[in-house]
Enzyme design. Structure first.
Site, PDB file in Angstrom:
ATOM      1  N   ASP A  50      57.244 -23.900  38.400  1.00 19.20           N
ATOM      2  CA  ASP A  50      57.409 -23.272  37.078  1.00 19.20           C
ATOM      3  C   ASP A  50      57.542 -24.308  35.959  1.00 19.20           C
ATOM      4  OD1 ASP A  50      57.626 -20.508  37.530  1.00 19.20           O
ATOM      5  OD2 ASP A  50      59.741 -20.654  38.057  1.00 19.20           O
ATOM      6  N   GLU A  73      58.333 -18.646  29.470  1.00 15.75           N
ATOM      7  CA  GLU A  73      59.413 -18.077  30.278  1.00 15.75           C
ATOM      8  C   GLU A  73      60.561 -19.076  30.501  1.00 15.75           C
ATOM      9  OE1 GLU A  73      58.375 -16.570  34.195  1.00 15.75           O
ATOM     10  OE2 GLU A  73      60.395 -15.782  34.457  1.00 15.75           O
ATOM     11  N   ASP A 145      53.500 -17.635  31.020  1.00 17.77           N
ATOM     12  CA  ASP A 145      54.259 -17.457  32.263  1.00 17.77           C
ATOM     13  C   ASP A 145      53.659 -18.468  33.244  1.00 17.77           C
ATOM     14  OD1 ASP A 145      55.577 -16.634  34.535  1.00 17.77           O
ATOM     15  OD2 ASP A 145      55.294 -14.493  34.132  1.00 17.77           O
ATOM     16  N   ILE A 147      54.426 -19.505  36.288  1.00 19.37           N
ATOM     17  CA  ILE A 147      54.157 -18.868  37.585  1.00 19.37           C
ATOM     18  C   ILE A 147      54.649 -17.437  37.459  1.00 19.37           C
ATOM     19  CG2 ILE A 147      54.682 -18.720  40.059  1.00 19.37           C
ATOM     20  CD1 ILE A 147      54.940 -21.673  40.228  1.00 19.37           C
ATOM     21  N   ASP A 148      53.713 -16.513  37.433  1.00 17.08           N
ATOM     22  CA  ASP A 148      54.076 -15.102  37.430  1.00 17.08           C
ATOM     23  C   ASP A 148      53.930 -14.608  38.871  1.00 17.08           C
ATOM     24  OD1 ASP A 148      54.677 -12.504  36.510  1.00 17.08           O
ATOM     25  OD2 ASP A 148      52.541 -12.023  36.383  1.00 17.08           O
ATOM     26  N   THR A 150      56.707 -15.006  41.197  1.00 19.85           N
ATOM     27  CA  THR A 150      57.369 -16.087  41.953  1.00 19.85           C
ATOM     28  C   THR A 150      57.616 -15.666  43.401  1.00 19.85           C
ATOM     29  OG1 THR A 150      59.404 -15.266  40.967  1.00 19.85           O
ATOM     30  CG2 THR A 150      58.480 -17.218  40.004  1.00 19.85           C
ATOM     31  N   ASP A 294      54.633 -11.274  30.726  1.00 19.45           N
ATOM     32  CA  ASP A 294      54.231 -10.578  31.953  1.00 19.45           C
ATOM     33  C   ASP A 294      53.101  -9.586  31.715  1.00 19.45           C
ATOM     34  OD1 ASP A 294      55.845 -11.756  33.915  1.00 19.45           O
ATOM     35  OD2 ASP A 294      57.557 -10.472  33.460  1.00 19.45           O
TER      36      ASP A 294
HETATM   37  N1  A3P Z   1      63.930  -5.216  36.994  1.00 20.03           N
HETATM   38  C1  A3P Z   1      62.708  -5.606  36.678  1.00 20.03           C
HETATM   39  N2  A3P Z   1      61.794  -4.712  36.231  1.00 20.03           N
HETATM   40  C2  A3P Z   1      60.543  -5.089  35.929  1.00 20.03           C
HETATM   41  N3  A3P Z   1      60.099  -6.375  36.020  1.00 20.03           N
HETATM   42  C3  A3P Z   1      60.955  -7.304  36.440  1.00 20.03           C
HETATM   43  C4  A3P Z   1      62.293  -6.988  36.804  1.00 20.03           C
HETATM   44  N4  A3P Z   1      62.898  -8.135  37.202  1.00 20.03           N
HETATM   45  C5  A3P Z   1      61.981  -9.115  37.086  1.00 20.03           C
HETATM   46  N5  A3P Z   1      60.803  -8.631  36.632  1.00 20.03           N
HETATM   47  C6  A3P Z   1      59.570  -9.333  36.314  1.00 20.03           C
HETATM   48  O1  A3P Z   1      58.600  -9.015  37.286  1.00 20.03           O
HETATM   49  C7  A3P Z   1      57.688 -10.100  37.311  1.00 20.03           C
HETATM   50  C8  A3P Z   1      56.841 -10.047  38.535  1.00 20.03           C
HETATM   51  O2  A3P Z   1      56.133  -8.838  38.515  1.00 20.03           O
HETATM   52  P1  A3P Z   1      55.410  -8.235  39.797  1.00 20.03           P
HETATM   53  O3  A3P Z   1      56.402  -7.397  40.528  1.00 20.03           O
HETATM   54  O4  A3P Z   1      54.320  -7.423  39.176  1.00 20.03           O
HETATM   55  O5  A3P Z   1      54.923  -9.368  40.616  1.00 20.03           O
HETATM   56  C9  A3P Z   1      58.597 -11.305  37.230  1.00 20.03           C
HETATM   57  O6  A3P Z   1      57.868 -12.384  36.730  1.00 20.03           O
HETATM   58  P2  A3P Z   1      58.132 -13.874  37.337  1.00 20.03           P
HETATM   59  O7  A3P Z   1      57.750 -13.849  38.762  1.00 20.03           O
HETATM   60  O8  A3P Z   1      57.256 -14.685  36.452  1.00 20.03           O
HETATM   61  O9  A3P Z   1      59.594 -14.159  37.114  1.00 20.03           O
HETATM   62  C10 A3P Z   1      59.704 -10.843  36.278  1.00 20.03           C
HETATM   63  O10 A3P Z   1      59.507 -11.278  34.955  1.00 20.03           O
HETATM   64 MG    MG Z   2      56.298 -13.165  35.219  1.00 18.05          MG
HETATM   65 MG    MG Z   3      60.845 -15.469  36.416  1.00 24.31          MG
HETATM   66 MG    MG Z   4      57.261 -16.657  35.932  1.00 20.15          MG
END
Ligand code: A3P
Ligand code: MG
Ligand code: MG
Ligand code: MG
Length: 359
Positions: A50, A73, A145, A147-148, A150, A294
């Site tokens: 990240d 982020e 972002d 790394i989206d 993670t 996101d």
């Molecule tokens: N309670 C929540 N509701 C919705 N999104 C959330 C969440 N908690 C974390 N996230 C977000 O969900 C993203 C990942 O989405 P997905 O489920 O589609 O893979 C995360 O991005 P990061 O991985 O960049 O932190 C984070 O920002």
């Molecule tokens: Mg993300």
């Molecule tokens: Mg994150």
């Molecule tokens: Mg991220």
């Protein structure tokens, strides 16, 4: 595309930056996640990935568009303290290796790339912190972002490096790098690694992750889905979206295909090229506010592929509120024929839920 097209320079630079960050995150995965014995909850590889990816992309943006603020982020607070020394050194080394790698076709040294462009520790920490912008209604801003997904990254599944340019609250450019996404969904064990790019008014494209700047790419259009062919795209993580709600929406619509679950904005890419018919992300009820990074690149990609993206009420997403999309009404994205049907079913499922809770 002629150089005179709007955002031509931004597009090339964003693709180059995302490609370099994808090379970095892939190598972090191969070195740290695969080869080191990690306990299940060890988040250090993703932290290294990240921070160093954000350092690389922000350094390139800082050099090429020095007046543009960035909503990123991550921030470097944890790296400036004594206890962050080992992490910091690893990140600085990785970011510099990535920035100083030889130019590939289409890249320019003046973007801050190539062997002469190493940065000091302070420069790289400051670059990470340039992501601190709070967002807002007017002006140009990038959102990143690094790394989206993670959780997907750590599992060796889908994740994405995501960058968008927002101008006066409207997303004008989106670039999403997906190192683990099969080039074609019809060949899931075939070659992997794609970049998706969309400029508003110029269409949505899939490019190869290797040498994307020399490729015209494949133009993407969301196909028409029927009830029989429709499948939902949804999160893997139950904490991120209310998957049971999606099941009810599917029942109302008469959907028979099982949902396709994947992490990250790879879902928007899958929707844009027709691997899935609708992306549903309804809130789990924790009060969490969705972050602009996101959804910004994915939203313009879907719209340029002919689709529609709104919240769960059918209202447009507002990228001018700051770092978040405000109160969470969910996100629904689909082709233009399917989208109104999904919204109607979401409203019905919501009404059922409310009636149930009043019993
Ligand atoms: N309670 C929540 N509701 C919705 N999104 C959330 C969440 N908690 C974390 N996230 C977000 O969900 C993203 C990942 O989405 P997905 O489920 O589609 O893979 C995360 O991005 P990061 O991985 O960049 O932190 C984070 O920002
Ligand atoms: Mg993300
Ligand atoms: Mg994150
Ligand atoms: Mg991220």
């Amino acid at each position: 595309m002629a150089d005179a097209a709007p955002y031509a320079a931004e597009k090339q630079i964003a693709i180059a930056a995302v490609r370099r960050a994808c090379v970095l995150t892939s190598s972090v995965f191969n070195k740290l996640v695969k080869q080191e014995t990690l306990t299940k909850d060890d988040k250090s590889p993703v932290t290294v990935g990240d921070f160093s990816a954000q350092a690389v992309i922000n350094t390139i943006l800082n050099r090429t568009f020095p007046d543009d603020p960035i909503v990123g982020e991550e921030d470097a607070d944890d790296l400036r303290v004594e206890s962050g020394t080992a992490l910091r050194e690893r990140i600085i080394q990785l970011a510099n290796e990535t920035l100083t790698a030889e130019l590939v076709p289409g890249e320019k040294e003046e973007w801050g790339l190539g062997p002469n462009n190493g940065q000091t520790t302070e420069q790289l920490l400051n670059a990470i912190d340039r992501g601190n912008y709070q967002g807002g209604r007017t002006g140009r801003m990038w959102t990143l972002d690094p790394i989206d997904g993670t959780k997907g990254f750590l599992r060796g599944e889908q994740y994405a490096v995501c960058l968008a340019l927002i101008v006066n609250s409207r997303v004008e450019l989106g670039v999403i790098g997906c190192p683990n996404l099969p080039v074609s969904a019809s060949d899931p064990s075939g070659s992997r690694g794609c970049i998706f790019v969309a400029v508003r008014g110029q269409g949505a494209y899939q490019l190869p992750l290797v040498d994307p700047l020399s490729s015209a790419g494949t133009k993407l259009t969301i196909p028409t889905f029927t009830t029989e062919t429709l499948n939902f795209l949804e999160s893997v993580e139950k904490a991120h979206a209310k998957l049971s709600f999606n099941d009810r929406v599917g029942q109302i619509l008469g959907v028979t295909r099982a949902p396709t679950r994947m992490d990250s904005q790879a879902k928007y890419c899958a929707l844009a090229r027709g691997d899935g018919g609708a992306y549903l992300r309804m809130p789990v009820g924790s009060g969490y506010k969705e972050k602009i990074w996101d959804h910004a690149p994915g939203s313009v990609l879907v719209e340029e592929a002919g689709g529609v993206i709104t919240d769960g009420r059918g209202q447009p997403l507002d990228f001018g509120l700051g770092r978040t999309l405000g109160e969470n009404y969910g996100v629904v994205a689909a082709g233009k024929e399917v989208h109104p049907k999904v919204i109607a079913a979401v409203l019905q499922a919501k009404a059922e839920e409310e009636a149930q809770s009043q019993l």
